[in-house]
Design a protein around this motif. Structure first.
Motif, PDB file in Angstrom:
ATOM      1  N   UNK A  44       0.841  -1.200   0.000  1.00  0.00           N
ATOM      2  CA  UNK A  44       0.000   0.000   0.000  1.00  0.00           C
ATOM      3  C   UNK A  44       0.877   1.251   0.000  1.00  0.00           C
ATOM      4  N   UNK A  45       1.948   1.211   0.784  1.00  0.00           N
ATOM      5  CA  UNK A  45       2.863   2.342   0.835  1.00  0.00           C
ATOM      6  C   UNK A  45       3.509   2.622  -0.509  1.00  0.00           C
ATOM      7  N   UNK A  46       3.885   1.575  -1.214  1.00  0.00           N
ATOM      8  CA  UNK A  46       4.466   1.744  -2.550  1.00  0.00           C
ATOM      9  C   UNK A  46       3.429   2.342  -3.492  1.00  0.00           C
ATOM     10  N   UNK A  47       2.200   1.877  -3.399  1.00  0.00           N
ATOM     11  CA  UNK A  47       1.125   2.458  -4.209  1.00  0.00           C
ATOM     12  C   UNK A  47       0.909   3.932  -3.897  1.00  0.00           C
ATOM     13  N   UNK A  48       0.971   4.267  -2.590  1.00  0.00           N
ATOM     14  CA  UNK A  48       0.846   5.675  -2.192  1.00  0.00           C
ATOM     15  C   UNK A  48       1.972   6.506  -2.799  1.00  0.00           C
ATOM     16  N   UNK A  49       3.172   5.955  -2.760  1.00  0.00           N
ATOM     17  CA  UNK A  49       4.324   6.678  -3.292  1.00  0.00           C
ATOM     18  C   UNK A  49       4.121   7.000  -4.779  1.00  0.00           C
ATOM     19  N   UNK A  56       1.729  14.848  -7.756  1.00  0.00           N
ATOM     20  CA  UNK A  56       2.645  15.991  -7.642  1.00  0.00           C
ATOM     21  C   UNK A  56       3.055  16.525  -9.006  1.00  0.00           C
ATOM     22  N   UNK A  57       3.187  15.639  -9.959  1.00  0.00           N
ATOM     23  CA  UNK A  57       3.608  16.044 -11.296  1.00  0.00           C
ATOM     24  C   UNK A  57       2.437  16.399 -12.193  1.00  0.00           C
ATOM     25  N   UNK A  58       1.249  16.465 -11.598  1.00  0.00           N
ATOM     26  CA  UNK A  58       0.032  16.832 -12.338  1.00  0.00           C
ATOM     27  C   UNK A  58      -0.146  16.016 -13.608  1.00  0.00           C
TER      28      UNK A  58
END
Length: 109
Positions: A44-49, A56-58
């Motif tokens: 899940x953390x990797x998916x969040x990343x 962030x990069x729109x």
């Protein structure tokens, strides 16, 4: 394409794994209890990343296509394009997005 995505994953993992250290107090999140094991939490953390990087990069991407490509790479399925084609597609898309943003800013100015 497989090599490109694997490289992105490998290079991004240290950053993804450092999220808990950057996020501060993790006791504020009650969602952490909903995972059955550490593998699910890390996944899940990797998916969040990756989701945060896209946000962030729109980047306006088709998430189903992104996930499909990741599944193909991880399952060693044949890629729909090679690394050079993938890099070119990404660069062309980013350039088009920048051009659209510049045009929008020009009209608003």
């Amino acid at each position: 394409m497989k090599t490109l995505l694997r490289t992105l994953i490998i290079l991004s993992l240290p950053c993804a794994l450092s999220f808990p250290a950057l996020a501060g107090d993790s006791s504020k999140s009650s969602a952490g209890d909903s995972f059955k094991d550490d593998k699910d939490k890390a996944s899940y953390g990797i998916g969040m990343y990756f989701g945060n990087q896209i946000k962030r990069n729109n980047l306006d991407v088709n998430i189903d296509t992104v996930i499909g490509a990741m599944k193909d790479v991880l399952a060693d399925n044949p890629a729909k394009m090679n690394d050079m084609q993938a890099g070119e597609a990404i660069r062309n898309y980013q350039q088009a997005q920048r051009s659209k943003a510049a045009e929008k800013n020009k009209k608003e100015a």
